[in-house]
Scaffold this motif. Structure first.
Motif, PDB file in Angstrom:
ATOM      1  N   GLN A  92       0.828  -1.185  -0.085  1.00  0.00           N
ATOM      2  CA  GLN A  92      -0.046   0.160  -0.081  1.00  0.00           C
ATOM      3  C   GLN A  92       0.727   1.196  -0.003  1.00  0.00           C
ATOM      4  O   GLN A  92       0.610   2.210  -0.566  1.00  0.00           O
ATOM      5  N   HIS A  93       1.974   1.223   0.858  1.00  0.00           N
ATOM      6  CA  HIS A  93       2.756   2.215   0.776  1.00  0.00           C
ATOM      7  C   HIS A  93       3.455   2.450  -0.407  1.00  0.00           C
ATOM      8  O   HIS A  93       3.628   3.727  -1.024  1.00  0.00           O
ATOM      9  N   GLN A  94       3.925   1.369  -1.089  1.00  0.00           N
ATOM     10  CA  GLN A  94       4.592   1.461  -2.484  1.00  0.00           C
ATOM     11  C   GLN A  94       3.596   2.203  -3.349  1.00  0.00           C
ATOM     12  O   GLN A  94       3.999   2.945  -4.303  1.00  0.00           O
ATOM     13  N   LEU A  95       2.554   1.577  -3.420  1.00  0.00           N
ATOM     14  CA  LEU A  95       1.442   2.357  -4.333  1.00  0.00           C
ATOM     15  C   LEU A  95       0.792   3.479  -4.051  1.00  0.00           C
ATOM     16  O   LEU A  95       0.868   4.368  -5.087  1.00  0.00           O
ATOM     17  N   SER A  96       1.112   4.199  -2.785  1.00  0.00           N
ATOM     18  CA  SER A  96       0.711   5.422  -2.634  1.00  0.00           C
ATOM     19  C   SER A  96       1.792   6.341  -3.156  1.00  0.00           C
ATOM     20  O   SER A  96       1.540   7.568  -3.687  1.00  0.00           O
ATOM     21  N   GLN A  97       2.908   6.143  -3.037  1.00  0.00           N
ATOM     22  CA  GLN A  97       4.296   6.609  -3.598  1.00  0.00           C
ATOM     23  C   GLN A  97       4.329   6.748  -5.034  1.00  0.00           C
ATOM     24  O   GLN A  97       4.488   7.774  -5.426  1.00  0.00           O
ATOM     25  N   GLU A  98       4.005   5.626  -5.711  1.00  0.00           N
ATOM     26  CA  GLU A  98       3.682   5.564  -7.156  1.00  0.00           C
ATOM     27  C   GLU A  98       2.689   6.483  -7.603  1.00  0.00           C
ATOM     28  O   GLU A  98       2.871   7.389  -8.638  1.00  0.00           O
ATOM     29  N   VAL A  99       1.463   6.399  -6.869  1.00  0.00           N
ATOM     30  CA  VAL A  99       0.594   7.371  -7.196  1.00  0.00           C
ATOM     31  C   VAL A  99       0.832   8.808  -7.210  1.00  0.00           C
ATOM     32  O   VAL A  99       0.599   9.807  -7.926  1.00  0.00           O
ATOM     33  N   ALA A 100       1.536   9.070  -6.079  1.00  0.00           N
ATOM     34  CA  ALA A 100       1.832  10.539  -5.831  1.00  0.00           C
ATOM     35  C   ALA A 100       3.087  10.964  -7.184  1.00  0.00           C
ATOM     36  O   ALA A 100       3.047  12.338  -7.128  1.00  0.00           O
ATOM     37  N   SER A 101       3.827  10.089  -7.156  1.00  0.00           N
ATOM     38  CA  SER A 101       4.775  10.527  -8.334  1.00  0.00           C
ATOM     39  C   SER A 101       4.174  10.550  -9.738  1.00  0.00           C
ATOM     40  O   SER A 101       4.483  11.433 -10.488  1.00  0.00           O
ATOM     41  N   LEU A 102       3.234   9.990 -10.027  1.00  0.00           N
ATOM     42  CA  LEU A 102       2.437  10.069 -11.242  1.00  0.00           C
ATOM     43  C   LEU A 102       1.684  11.272 -11.114  1.00  0.00           C
ATOM     44  O   LEU A 102       1.714  11.970 -12.153  1.00  0.00           O
ATOM     45  N   ARG A 103       1.400  11.740 -10.115  1.00  0.00           N
ATOM     46  CA  ARG A 103       0.386  13.011  -9.914  1.00  0.00           C
ATOM     47  C   ARG A 103       1.278  13.988 -10.141  1.00  0.00           C
ATOM     48  O   ARG A 103       1.087  15.130 -11.065  1.00  0.00           O
ATOM     49  N   ALA A 104       2.623  14.119  -9.580  1.00  0.00           N
ATOM     50  CA  ALA A 104       3.415  15.095 -10.024  1.00  0.00           C
ATOM     51  C   ALA A 104       3.742  15.089 -11.054  1.00  0.00           C
ATOM     52  O   ALA A 104       3.849  16.395 -11.812  1.00  0.00           O
ATOM     53  N   GLN A 105       4.049  14.148 -11.877  1.00  0.00           N
ATOM     54  CA  GLN A 105       4.413  13.937 -13.241  1.00  0.00           C
ATOM     55  C   GLN A 105       3.489  14.701 -14.234  1.00  0.00           C
ATOM     56  O   GLN A 105       3.757  15.533 -15.132  1.00  0.00           O
ATOM     57  N   LEU A 106       2.243  14.333 -14.017  1.00  0.00           N
ATOM     58  CA  LEU A 106       1.093  14.862 -14.708  1.00  0.00           C
ATOM     59  C   LEU A 106       0.991  16.322 -14.443  1.00  0.00           C
ATOM     60  O   LEU A 106       0.709  17.077 -15.163  1.00  0.00           O
ATOM     61  N   LYS A 107       1.004  16.700 -13.266  1.00  0.00           N
ATOM     62  CA  LYS A 107       0.982  18.274 -12.880  1.00  0.00           C
ATOM     63  C   LYS A 107       2.229  18.977 -13.620  1.00  0.00           C
ATOM     64  O   LYS A 107       1.877  19.988 -14.199  1.00  0.00           O
TER      65      LYS A 107
END
Length: 256
Positions: free
Chosen positions: A116-131
């Motif tokens: 879950q922690h790894q998934l949340s980090q990946e989601v945060a990273s993807l959101r930052a990239q999209l932003k």
């Protein structure tokens, strides 16, 4: 990181985790655990509740979350009372295990928390990239002049000042205004556009400042103005040069 005042439990968990290719740091009191957590930033924490010293496990949990709210904290305790479980979960615990527990149960809880922690980090990273990719998406071009426009937007967006955007019709003044808004601290607040050339002076004044019920014939109810709608956000006054001089004077008082 393992936090437990029971040396036997620390030894067991160190062996258990080592057999599964985890490097385990063991700490026997909560005060030291908070210091080590701040310095080491572990991938996860196995935390006992009842410990000697000035801080128990729940207080340590609260301190961990202030330092890094994303690190999964698994509370392991012989106190399985509902009140303890509820308090731990409210403080941000990822999961709660009651002693004694089965090894496969502990293994499943750890794997789930880390995934879950790894998934949340990946989601945060993807959101930052999209932003990052979405910034200035409507400001096309890679010329030196366009880069200067982007650099100027970067410098101005963090400030709380009135900005005058000049340019010929159709060059993208509104796009620059929206980019400024999207990069500012007001990005979550309204962006309100008013075309100053589209309305006669009397209507434009009412549109900008609103009016109270009974202020003039036909004003049967209070109407908030665009400035009120844009409170704490961004007001874009398009074609402001076409505004009458008396209304510009009133606008100047508002801006000052």
């Amino acid at each position: 990181m393992v936090v437990d005042d029971d040396l036997a439990m620390c030894g067991f968990l160190r062996t258990f985790l080592g057999a599964r290719n985890y490097n385990a740091l063991t700490v026997t009191n909560a005060d030291e655990a908070v210091r080590r957590f701040h310095a080491e930033r572990p991938a996860a924490v196995l935390l006992d509740v009842v410990m000697p010293g000035s801080m128990d496990g729940l207080a340590a949990l609260a301190a961990f979350k202030k330092i890094d709210k994303d690190v999964p904290i698994i509370v392991i305790s012989g106190q399985g009372r509902t009140s303890v479980v509820v308090q731990a979960m409210r403080l941000g615990a990822t999961d709660f295990l009651c002693k004694p527990f089965e090894e496969n149960e502990l293994e499943m809880v750890i794997e789930k928390a880390l995934k879950q922690h790894q998934l949340s980090q990946e989601v945060a990273s993807l959101r930052a990239q999209l932003k990052e990719q979405s910034r200035y998406t409507m400001l096309f071009g890679h010329s030196r002049q366009m880069q200067e426009v982007r650099d100027l937007i970067e410098r101005v967006s963090d400030t709380d000042v009135t900005v005058l955007i000049r340019g010929e019709s159709g060059v993208g003044k509104e796009l620059v205004a929206r980019a400024l808004h999207d990069q500012s601290l007001r990005k979550d607040k309204p962006f309100v556009k008013v075309n100053c050339a589209a309305l006669p002076t009397e209507l434009l004044e009412s549109e900008l400042f609103g009016f109270e019920k009974g202020a003039f014939t036909g004003s049967i109810q209070h109407k908030p103005g665009k400035f009120e709608f844009a409170n704490h956000g961004t007001m874009f006054l398009d074609e402001i040069g076409d505004m009458s001089f008396p209304l510009q004077a009133k606008l100047l008082q508002v801006l000052q």
